[in-house]
Design an enzyme around this catalytic site. Structure first.
Site, PDB file in Angstrom:
ATOM      1  CG  ASP A 247      -0.026  -4.073   2.625  1.00 30.43           C
ATOM      2  OD1 ASP A 247       0.259  -3.410   1.663  1.00 30.43           O
ATOM      3  OD2 ASP A 247      -0.082  -3.541   3.890  1.00 30.43           O
TER       4      ASP A 247
ATOM      5  CB  SER B 162       3.096   1.727   6.248  1.00 30.82           C
ATOM      6  OG  SER B 162       1.981   1.692   6.873  1.00 30.82           O
TER       7      SER B 162
ATOM      8  CG  HIS C 284      -0.327   0.278   2.502  1.00 29.76           C
ATOM      9  ND1 HIS C 284       0.036  -0.593   3.522  1.00 29.76           N
ATOM     10  CD2 HIS C 284      -0.067   1.633   3.124  1.00 29.76           C
ATOM     11  CE1 HIS C 284       0.429  -0.062   4.475  1.00 29.76           C
ATOM     12  NE2 HIS C 284       0.531   1.300   4.380  1.00 29.76           N
TER      13      HIS C 284
END
Length: 441
Positions: A117, A191, A87
């Site tokens: 992911d 992230s 993402h």
């Protein structure tokens, strides 16, 4: 008595050079000052939607809008391969990687996997790069100290510490959820960054936060990334294993009907003809208890394990069939556009059920065989069948492991089940088949 580390400074200093900051740029179309990053009018839907906007402002030319975002990553090879989250770089026009020494490189997206992911990108560095060491995330223990390093809110090379709060968390992010939960601070921008153990080895990829909570973050186990690294490098995407079965968890009532001592295992509710499980001799009603010697606790365990298998690999499944242990060798196939492996859950049973034979007309309408069980025409309000979710047009395929091919076999099996006050049904609803148990106390 174990004590907390007096300092994380040495560890942070050693591993930080292999942690990178990632910035991305995505381009969207919009009109002048009225445009949005998503190329839609600011009025949204309803009476002042895009048609309204186009009618009155259509002469305003469209132009490009840039959306920028930040994330983190870590170097896994000295020639520039980097792990991050999918993402972070998804749909990016440009991916820029900034090293700990402030050098910047444009990165190429090598492979992505939205289901886990995880993404692999690569830069072309001037010199050999520092790399992280990789741990075995299966050996991580709840309560271990961990350190997260990343780019939260654009604050480069931020170090936070905490412990492993839990393992194997399923949070609804995707079909292969298996997160490490930690209370080390993880915020937007973290992230894709690494979660280190006290040996300075990566145990996970930081990926998610709980907006409503504090001290709750999640990381993808690094073993999951290791398992798909080869596919990401060579194919740009992940090829997953497929057995050709649909499975469901075992309820207490189903366990009793199957004469199992507990709810452990994954119950096979459908076997797709011609696929690996069918060719190996596995049948509907079998319970998978082990794969290659690894215990299978539930359907999630089975999904995660099979997805990590390589196409063409021969694996050993241990199953329970009618209370007897059996073993099968299955050759893993490639998962393509197959039916979902986890069957829809509903409920099914007896008292309160009205059924009839499947007529030629019904068979044509539903696209099924005439001898494929009996069809439920009514479910009485407040009945045991309604309580477990039985619906009209559900098809009963089996009753207590007896195949139902006519009203005669249906009535015989249901009469016996009524006397025993217990029944295990195999039901078909749409394309899904699943077991349901009912006990009348």
């Amino acid at each position: 008595m174990l004590k907390a580390p007096t300092s994380f400074a040495d560890l942070a200093e050693r591993v930080k050079p292999a942690v990178v900051n990632i910035s991305t740029t995505k381009t969207y179309k919009g009109r002048g000052g009225f445009g949005s990053p998503f190329g839609r009018s600011p009025f949204g839907g309803g009476p002042f939607g895009d048609d309204f906007f186009d009618r009155f402002f259509g002469d305003i030319p469209q132009r490009d809008f840039k959306q920028r975002s930040l994330g983190s990553g870590f170097i896994i090879s000295n020639d520039g391969y980097i792990f991050t989250n999918n993402h972070v770089i998804e749909k990016a026009d440009k991916v820029l990687v900034k090293l700990s020494d402030s050098k910047e490189y444009e990165a190429k997206i090598i492979g992505t996997d939205s289901k886990t992911d995880i993404a692999l990108i690569k830069i072309k560095p001037d010199n050999s790069l520092p790399v992280v060491e990789i741990a075995d995330s299966d050996k991580v223990r709840v309560g271990e100290w961990v350190v997260a390093i990343g780019n939260p809110f654009g604050l480069e090379q931020t170090v936070t510490a905490g412990i492993v709060s839990a393992k194997g968390r399923v949070i609804g992010a995707g079909p292969y959820d298996n997160f490490i939960q930690t209370d080390a601070s993880i915020n937007p921008g973290n992230s894709g960054g690494p979660l280190f153990n006290m040996d300075g080895r990566v145990i996970g990829i930081n990926t998610a936060i709980v907006a409503q909570g504090q001290g709750i973050g999640f990381a993808i186990p690094i073993n999951m990334a290791k398992n798909i690294l080869s596919d990401l490098k060579t194919k740009g995407q992940v090829t997953r294993g497929w057995l050709g079965i649909s499975v469901q968890d075992i309820s207490d009532d189903i366990a009793k009907n199957l004469k199992q001592k507990d709810r452990t295992g994954a119950l096979i509710s459908d076997v797709f003809k011609g696929d690996p499980a069918d060719l190996a001799g596995i049948k509907v009603g079998d319970v998978v208890t082990e794969i290659n010697g690894k215990p299978v606790k539930n359907t999630h365990d089975l999904l995660i394990t099979i997805a990590s298998m390589h196409v063409g690999e021969k694996i050993t499944l241990k199953i329970m069939r009618d209370g007897k242990p059996m073993s099968f060798t299955v050759t893993v196939a490639e998962r393509k556009d197959k039916p979902e492996m986890i069957a829809d859950r509903g409920g099914k049973e007896f008292f309160g059920i009205t059924a009839q034979e499947i007529t030629p007309e019904i068979a044509r309408q539903l696209g099924i065989a005439r001898d494929a069980g009996v069809i439920i025409t009514d479910v009485a309000e407040g009945s045991a069948a309604e309580d477990v979710g039985i619906q009209p047009q559900d098809i009963i395929l089996q009753i207590n492991k007896v195949k139902i091919v006519s009203m005669k076999t249906y009535l015989q099996a249901m009469t016996k089940a009524k006397a025993e006050k217990s029944v295990l049904l195999l039901v078909k609803r749409g394309k899904a088949t699943f077991f349901v148990a009912i006990r009348l106390d």
